[in-house]
Design a protein around this motif. Structure first.
Motif, short mmCIF file in Angstrom:
data_model
loop_
_atom_site.label_atom_id
_atom_site.label_comp_id
_atom_site.label_asym_id
_atom_site.label_seq_id
_atom_site.Cartn_x
_atom_site.Cartn_y
_atom_site.Cartn_z
N TYR B 24 0.83 -1.20 0.00
CA TYR B 24 0.00 0.00 0.00
C TYR B 24 0.87 1.26 0.00
N ILE B 25 1.83 1.31 0.92
CA ILE B 25 2.70 2.49 1.01
C ILE B 25 3.44 2.73 -0.31
N SER B 26 4.04 1.66 -0.83
CA SER B 26 4.85 1.88 -2.03
C SER B 26 4.01 2.20 -3.25
N MET B 27 2.83 1.54 -3.37
CA MET B 27 2.02 1.79 -4.57
C MET B 27 1.38 3.18 -4.56
N ILE B 28 0.98 3.64 -3.36
CA ILE B 28 0.45 5.01 -3.29
C ILE B 28 1.54 5.99 -3.73
N ALA B 29 2.76 5.74 -3.27
CA ALA B 29 3.86 6.63 -3.63
C ALA B 29 4.10 6.60 -5.15
N VAL B 30 4.05 5.40 -5.74
CA VAL B 30 4.23 5.30 -7.19
C VAL B 30 3.11 6.05 -7.91
N LEU B 94 11.78 10.70 -10.13
CA LEU B 94 12.85 10.76 -11.13
C LEU B 94 12.76 9.72 -12.24
N PRO B 95 12.66 8.43 -11.91
CA PRO B 95 12.62 7.46 -13.03
C PRO B 95 11.45 7.72 -13.97
N ILE B 96 10.31 8.08 -13.40
CA ILE B 96 9.14 8.30 -14.26
C ILE B 96 9.31 9.57 -15.08
N LEU B 97 9.81 10.60 -14.41
CA LEU B 97 10.02 11.88 -15.11
C LEU B 97 11.01 11.72 -16.26
N ARG B 98 12.12 11.08 -15.93
CA ARG B 98 13.16 10.94 -16.95
C ARG B 98 12.65 10.12 -18.14
N ASN B 99 11.97 9.03 -17.85
CA ASN B 99 11.47 8.21 -18.96
C ASN B 99 10.38 8.91 -19.77
N THR B 100 9.51 9.65 -19.08
CA THR B 100 8.49 10.37 -19.83
C THR B 100 9.16 11.37 -20.77
N TYR B 101 10.12 12.09 -20.22
CA TYR B 101 10.80 13.10 -21.02
C TYR B 101 11.50 12.49 -22.23
N THR B 102 12.31 11.46 -21.98
CA THR B 102 13.03 10.87 -23.13
C THR B 102 12.06 10.18 -24.09
N GLY B 103 11.02 9.56 -23.54
CA GLY B 103 10.04 8.89 -24.39
C GLY B 103 9.37 9.86 -25.35
N ILE B 104 8.92 10.97 -24.82
CA ILE B 104 8.23 11.96 -25.65
C ILE B 104 9.21 12.63 -26.61
N VAL B 137 8.06 3.47 -23.12
CA VAL B 137 9.18 4.01 -22.36
C VAL B 137 8.70 4.52 -20.99
N ILE B 138 7.55 5.18 -20.99
CA ILE B 138 7.00 5.68 -19.73
C ILE B 138 6.70 4.51 -18.79
N MET B 139 6.11 3.45 -19.34
CA MET B 139 5.80 2.27 -18.53
C MET B 139 7.06 1.66 -17.94
N ALA B 140 8.13 1.65 -18.70
CA ALA B 140 9.39 1.11 -18.18
C ALA B 140 9.84 1.92 -16.98
N GLY B 141 9.66 3.24 -17.04
CA GLY B 141 10.01 4.11 -15.92
C GLY B 141 9.17 3.79 -14.70
N ILE B 142 7.89 3.55 -14.92
CA ILE B 142 6.99 3.24 -13.81
C ILE B 142 7.38 1.91 -13.16
N ARG B 143 7.76 0.97 -14.00
CA ARG B 143 8.19 -0.33 -13.48
C ARG B 143 9.42 -0.20 -12.61
N THR B 144 10.40 0.53 -13.12
CA THR B 144 11.62 0.74 -12.35
C THR B 144 11.28 1.38 -11.00
N ALA B 145 10.46 2.44 -11.06
CA ALA B 145 10.10 3.15 -9.83
C ALA B 145 9.44 2.21 -8.84
#
Lengths: 384, 217
Positions: B24-30, B94-104, B137-145
């Motif tokens: 719960y804690i980690s998924m809310i944060a994600v 960070l991982p999500i931001l970076r992947n979204t940015y590079t993906g787009i 690419v965004i999904m990969a960032g979410i997975r890493t996070a």
């Protein structure tokens, strides 16, 4: 319908890409912008749908200044095709074709009907609707690219070297298909290219640009006959100038008027007899009204002589023909580029009226070489 | 081994509760990370200059020791789940931001030009072209996070956030191996499972036409 008035484009830093261009384009006209790279042809075209904003001057579509319109709305009313095809890889063919209708909020039913209707124009079946771009060949993809531009039935279409990335044979076929399509649909087209053959083949009028200025505007023939200056001559190329001979223009003037043909219900034996009599290796097949149906050649006959009896069973319907009012250089190109032995000539209703063979070409080339030299010889003789 | 079984027999209900808390804690944060980082990443692709600055800041945030960040929030937010979630959220950005940015950013220029040329508004370009094409690419960032956060969420217990970290800390303090194992092993399993679930989601949401392209290429 499209009026370009004293339009200039100056980029930041003072580089002038387009200098004071004016042009009047009529409805249904096919205009080619051509010139060396950096001549401003693409810039000029992109100013029409405001992908690039003009710095000076006015562009009017049906009397309305494009600067008074919302750019997004404006672009939805103008078809647009780019060189790299620009199909969206994550969308099906259906979704790609109906993208503009989607932006215009058509309902699903109407979109699908339109997509089917469009696919028919390029002889592609409904099975393509659910496919993805990567499943199509380059030529098919670009056909879809063209259809997408036609989807909402815009009166004006802009095309930026749309066939540039295709192989020569596909390009040739697509040009032809597209020119026919344009004639039937009566669209106004602004087409950017750097390929003179393409411009000559497609355009009603060619606009030659150099360093942001118009050098010459005219029909392909006017330009070939009276190039405005050395630059244009160079650009056209000497060999093309040679091909335009003043007296001979249309295919019907050089074609042989007695093509050897046979009707469908005749037997293979009849066919081979005719071939033997006339010393030819293939026959054009026509129906009773003399409408061209296809051809048979000696290989087919010898292959099927035991299995088939009548011409109609072995006819090859994939025959390439030209209309009698086609310009000679087009049919010459077709014979040379595609390696045909002959091209049948038909009238508007597909009645067989003649044939252009490689022997006909020899005559033309002979005339253009010896015709000139004979004159020169005559001059030399006079001098003595 | 027997002590482990005894432990499970007496504590299994609690263990399940702790695991749930942890997830719960980690998924809310994600989730919070996605809400903030995806739009921010898309916005950054529209602002050339600020992009490198903001991504730089996010990079620095990533290097802060997590324990220090958790402790840092105690004076402001007290102890419990909320500060734990907020601290973890910073790491998911960070991982999500970076992947979204590079993906787009990686979306083919021609497609954008094509979209503009046929009359897509800026929002329609994002929704219909850039976002779907960048989605893998965004999904990969979410997975890493997600995988990171499940690991880091063990530290939440340090500020009273609960989760499987509780067992690990108890085990360390009392020198009880079964507690450490009961804390650590489920975390590992959970990380693997979450990664797997996200890979399934990724396969579901990434447009079909793109998958085919990869197979061909």
């Amino acid at each position: 319908m499209l009026k370009i008035e004293n339009v200039s484009k100056t980029y930041k830093g003072g580089k002038k890409a387009v200098k004071n261009i004016s042009l009047d384009i009529k409805k249904g006209e096919f205009i080619c912008f051509i010139g060396p790279s950096g001549c401003g042809k693409t810039t000029t075209m992109k100013m029409i749908n405001r992908l690039i904003e003009p710095s000076e001057g006015k562009i009017l579509i049906n009397g309305e200044n494009i600067m008074d319109k919302d750019p997004v709305e404006l672009r939805r009313q103008i078809g647009y095709v780019i060189q790299q095809i620009g199909l969206f890889p994550h969308m099906t063919i259906l979704e790609n074709i109906t993208l503009v209708p989607k932006l215009l909020k058509w309902n699903e039913q109407k979109k699908k009907e339109r997509a089917l209707e469009l696919l028919q124009l390029v002889d592609m079946g409904p099975e393509y609707l659910e496919r993805y771009p990567y499943e199509l060949s380059g030529g098919q993809q670009q056909r879809i690219g063209v259809l997408r531009a036609l989807a909402s039935n815009p009166p004006l279409i802009l095309m930026d070297e749309p066939f540039g990335a295709l192989d020569p044979i596909t390009r040739d076929a697509l040009q032809e298909e597209f020119k026919n399509l344009q004639r039937t649909l009566d669209k106004t087209i602004v087409f950017v290219t750097h390929d003179m053959d393409e411009a000559i083949k497609l355009a009603d009028r060619i606009v030659i640009l150099k360093a942001g200025e118009i050098v010459q505007v005219g029909t392909p023939d006017e330009i070939l006959r009276n190039p405005a200056n050395e630059f244009v001559e160079e650009f056209i190329g000497k060999d093309r100038l040679l091909q335009t001979r003043p007296n001979v223009e249309l295919v019907e003037q050089i074609m042989s008027r007695n093509p050897i043909s046979i009707t469908e219900e005749k037997s293979l034996t009849d066919a081979i007899t005719i071939m033997r009599e006339k010393r030819v290796d293939s026959l054009l097949v026509v129906d009773e009204q003399n409408v061209l149906k296809g051809f048979v050649d000696v290989e087919t006959i010898s292959e099927y002589r035991k299995k088939a009896k009548f011409i109609s069973e072995v006819i090859n319907t994939e025959v390439y023909s030209v209309k009698q009012d086609t310009l000679i250089r087009d049919s010459v190109q077709k014979i040379l580029k595609r390696g045909f032995k002959y091209v049948p000539v038909v009238d508007q209703n597909n009645h067989l009226v003649g044939i252009v063979t490689r022997a006909t070409l020899v005559d033309i080339v002979y005339d253009s070489i010896w015709g000139e030299e004979e004159n020169q010889v005559a001059e030399v003789v006079e001098m003595f | 081994m027997e002590t482990m079984l005894d432990f499970l027999q007496t504590n299994w209900q609690e263990l399940i509760f702790k695991a749930w808390e942890h997830l719960y804690i980690s998924m809310i944060a994600v989730f919070l990370g996605i809400i903030v980082a995806v739009p921010l990443g898309i916005m950054l692709t529209r602002m050339k200059r600020s992009a490198s600055i903001i991504i730089g800041i996010a990079n620095i945030m990533q290097t802060l020791p997590s324990l220090a960040v958790l402790a840092f929030f105690i004076p402001f937010l007290g102890v419990g789940k909320t500060p734990a979630i907020i601290a973890l959220f910073f790491y998911s950005v960070l991982p999500i931001l970076r992947n979204t940015y590079t993906g787009i950013k990686g979306v083919n220029e021609n497609l954008l030009e094509s979209g503009r040329g046929i009359g897509m508004s800026s929002w329609e370009r994002i929704r219909l072209v850039e976002f779907p094409l960048a989605l893998s690419v965004i999904m990969a960032g979410i997975r890493t996070a997600s995988v990171y956060l499940i690991g880091w969420a063990t530290l939440a217990s340090f500020i009273g956030g609960g989760g499987l970290g509780d067992y690990i800390f108890i085990g360390l303090n009392l020198y009880q191996t079964e507690y450490i194992i009961a804390g650590a092993v489920p975390v590992i399993i959970m990380a693997i499972l979450v990664d797997y679930v996200f890979s399934i989601i990724e396969r579901k949401v990434v447009p079909k036409g793109l998958k085919g392209m990869k197979e061909v290429a």
